[in-house]
Design an enzyme around this catalytic site. Sequence first.
Site, mmCIF file in Angstrom:
data_model
loop_
_atom_site.group_PDB
_atom_site.id
_atom_site.type_symbol
_atom_site.label_atom_id
_atom_site.label_comp_id
_atom_site.label_asym_id
_atom_site.label_seq_id
_atom_site.Cartn_x
_atom_site.Cartn_y
_atom_site.Cartn_z
ATOM 1 N N LYS A 1 25.166 -17.751 0.616
ATOM 2 C CA LYS A 1 26.325 -17.779 1.526
ATOM 3 C C LYS A 1 27.469 -16.927 0.972
ATOM 4 C CE LYS A 1 26.683 -22.313 1.198
ATOM 5 N NZ LYS A 1 25.527 -22.689 0.352
ATOM 6 N N ARG B 1 30.384 -29.562 6.067
ATOM 7 C CA ARG B 1 29.181 -30.009 5.368
ATOM 8 C C ARG B 1 28.750 -31.391 5.804
ATOM 9 N NH1 ARG B 1 29.879 -26.729 0.430
ATOM 10 N NH2 ARG B 1 28.035 -27.133 -0.798
ATOM 11 N N ARG C 1 22.255 -17.778 -11.975
ATOM 12 C CA ARG C 1 23.471 -17.223 -11.374
ATOM 13 C C ARG C 1 24.581 -17.021 -12.401
ATOM 14 N NH1 ARG C 1 26.227 -19.961 -6.247
ATOM 15 N NH2 ARG C 1 26.137 -21.829 -7.562
ATOM 16 N N ARG D 1 28.460 -21.554 -13.601
ATOM 17 C CA ARG D 1 29.161 -22.668 -12.964
ATOM 18 C C ARG D 1 28.708 -24.002 -13.551
ATOM 19 N NH1 ARG D 1 29.177 -21.973 -6.471
ATOM 20 N NH2 ARG D 1 28.529 -24.147 -6.585
ATOM 21 N N ARG E 1 22.379 -31.539 -5.520
ATOM 22 C CA ARG E 1 23.025 -30.768 -4.439
ATOM 23 C C ARG E 1 22.055 -30.529 -3.295
ATOM 24 N NH1 ARG E 1 24.841 -26.099 -8.114
ATOM 25 N NH2 ARG E 1 25.210 -24.876 -6.231
HETATM 26 P P1 AP5 Z 1 25.276 -17.384 -3.721
HETATM 27 O O1 AP5 Z 1 25.677 -16.326 -2.762
HETATM 28 O O2 AP5 Z 1 26.199 -17.735 -4.815
HETATM 29 O O3 AP5 Z 1 24.814 -18.709 -2.915
HETATM 30 P P2 AP5 Z 1 25.642 -19.804 -2.141
HETATM 31 O O4 AP5 Z 1 24.880 -20.132 -0.905
HETATM 32 O O5 AP5 Z 1 27.062 -19.403 -1.995
HETATM 33 O O6 AP5 Z 1 25.457 -21.029 -3.159
HETATM 34 P P3 AP5 Z 1 26.494 -22.082 -3.720
HETATM 35 O O7 AP5 Z 1 25.868 -22.689 -4.947
HETATM 36 O O8 AP5 Z 1 27.857 -21.512 -3.842
HETATM 37 O O9 AP5 Z 1 26.469 -23.153 -2.587
HETATM 38 P P4 AP5 Z 1 26.941 -24.569 -2.698
HETATM 39 O O10 AP5 Z 1 26.985 -24.939 -1.265
HETATM 40 O O11 AP5 Z 1 26.136 -25.447 -3.566
HETATM 41 O O12 AP5 Z 1 28.349 -24.453 -3.470
HETATM 42 P P5 AP5 Z 1 29.873 -24.505 -2.996
HETATM 43 O O13 AP5 Z 1 30.656 -23.673 -3.912
HETATM 44 O O14 AP5 Z 1 29.983 -24.289 -1.539
HETATM 45 O O15 AP5 Z 1 23.846 -16.963 -4.322
HETATM 46 C C1 AP5 Z 1 23.167 -17.807 -5.213
HETATM 47 C C2 AP5 Z 1 22.406 -16.979 -6.264
HETATM 48 O O16 AP5 Z 1 21.368 -16.235 -5.630
HETATM 49 C C3 AP5 Z 1 23.276 -15.934 -6.981
HETATM 50 O O17 AP5 Z 1 22.809 -15.830 -8.289
HETATM 51 C C4 AP5 Z 1 23.011 -14.642 -6.189
HETATM 52 O O18 AP5 Z 1 23.218 -13.477 -6.966
HETATM 53 C C5 AP5 Z 1 21.544 -14.822 -5.820
HETATM 54 N N1 AP5 Z 1 21.171 -14.194 -4.548
HETATM 55 C C6 AP5 Z 1 21.932 -14.137 -3.401
HETATM 56 N N2 AP5 Z 1 21.255 -13.507 -2.421
HETATM 57 C C7 AP5 Z 1 20.026 -13.190 -2.953
HETATM 58 C C8 AP5 Z 1 18.861 -12.521 -2.429
HETATM 59 N N3 AP5 Z 1 18.812 -12.077 -1.149
HETATM 60 N N4 AP5 Z 1 17.786 -12.361 -3.234
HETATM 61 C C9 AP5 Z 1 17.813 -12.818 -4.533
HETATM 62 N N5 AP5 Z 1 18.872 -13.443 -5.087
HETATM 63 C C10 AP5 Z 1 19.976 -13.627 -4.305
HETATM 64 O O19 AP5 Z 1 30.200 -26.041 -3.270
HETATM 65 C C11 AP5 Z 1 30.195 -26.554 -4.577
HETATM 66 C C12 AP5 Z 1 30.582 -28.020 -4.574
HETATM 67 O O20 AP5 Z 1 31.920 -28.169 -4.055
HETATM 68 C C13 AP5 Z 1 29.731 -28.955 -3.717
HETATM 69 O O21 AP5 Z 1 28.562 -29.380 -4.399
HETATM 70 C C14 AP5 Z 1 30.707 -30.073 -3.441
HETATM 71 O O22 AP5 Z 1 30.820 -30.918 -4.575
HETATM 72 C C15 AP5 Z 1 32.024 -29.346 -3.283
HETATM 73 N N6 AP5 Z 1 32.294 -28.947 -1.887
HETATM 74 C C16 AP5 Z 1 32.439 -27.674 -1.415
HETATM 75 N N7 AP5 Z 1 32.685 -27.691 -0.086
HETATM 76 C C17 AP5 Z 1 32.697 -28.991 0.284
HETATM 77 C C18 AP5 Z 1 32.862 -29.651 1.537
HETATM 78 N N8 AP5 Z 1 33.082 -28.964 2.671
HETATM 79 N N9 AP5 Z 1 32.782 -31.007 1.549
HETATM 80 C C19 AP5 Z 1 32.585 -31.719 0.417
HETATM 81 N N10 AP5 Z 1 32.403 -31.164 -0.799
HETATM 82 C C20 AP5 Z 1 32.453 -29.799 -0.856
HETATM 83 MG MG MG Z 2 28.902 -20.158 -2.725
#
Ligand code: AP5
Ligand code: MG
Length: 214
Positions: free
Chosen positions: A13, A88, A127, A160, A171
């Site tokens: 994402k 979410r 990552r 992270r 997660r």
């Molecule tokens: P990346 O682009 O970083 O993936 P992502 O989908 O953004 O993954 P996240 O881990 O950020 O998602 P998340 O939902 O767990 O975390 P968030 O920060 O939102 O890519 C991932 C990896 O793959 C990287 O190494 C990249 O280089 C690689 N990659 C990308 N594309 C690729 C491809 N095509 N081929 C190969 N490799 C590739 O949330 C974190 C925490 O915050 C949650 O767990 C929760 O505790 C809290 N939180 C956030 N939002 C909320 C909410 N709305 N409500 C409640 N809690 C929340």
């Molecule tokens: Mg992300």
Amino acid sequence: MISLIMGLPGAGKGTQADLIIDKYGIKHVSTGNIFRGAIAEGTELGKELASYMNGGNLVPDELTISILKEELSKDEYKAGFLLDGFPRTKVQAEYLNQMLEDMNLELDNVIYVNVSEDEIMGRLTGRLTCPNCGASYHAVNVPPKVENTCDKCGNELITRADDTVESVTNRLEVAKSQTLPVIDFYQESGKVIEIEASGKSVEAVFSEITKSIG
Ligand code: AP5
Ligand code: MG
Ligand code: ZN
């Protein structure tokens, strides 16, 4: 344009969001990045957020919504935004619907990046993240140009706190039980652009997204 980007943790994402905002001239709003910013400041709020996030649990809806509401009230979002990581839960989706209605705005599309679970663990445990601008890299799949250094802002990259096997496993469970039903809810609106991204490069996924958005 008002857009959502959704998918399991590690679906790509954030990676795609960085490309989409450059092309369409809209702002990226990642609740995860906003929360990590607060944690880095070392405030009481940051400590509370870390207590949920490090183990891979969701931040409670009320707290999440109040932080997002404050962020979206800034003028910089008037030309449109791409929400990443919100909504979410069903409660968050209902809040967003009401907020857009109150502001007389309409959601244009929901980009759903669908990646098989098998691929996710390898992506997240390899990552590298920029703590300054939030950009994501991968030690093997998407390496930075200079080792351990962000291409965009030059900051040193980190792992992270929630990219451990235990936290990623939790997660994924949380996302499957709480967030996949939200994607189903948007399917009914006909606005979902579903991209099958397993095994595809960052560029190939981006190209499919732009073809669908137009
Ligand atoms: P990346 O682009 O970083 O993936 P992502 O989908 O953004 O993954 P996240 O881990 O950020 O998602 P998340 O939902 O767990 O975390 P968030 O920060 O939102 O890519 C991932 C990896 O793959 C990287 O190494 C990249 O280089 C690689 N990659 C990308 N594309 C690729 C491809 N095509 N081929 C190969 N490799 C590739 O949330 C974190 C925490 O915050 C949650 O767990 C929760 O505790 C809290 N939180 C956030 N939002 C909320 C909410 N709305 N409500 C409640 N809690 C929340
Ligand atoms: Mg992300
Ligand atoms: Zn950076």
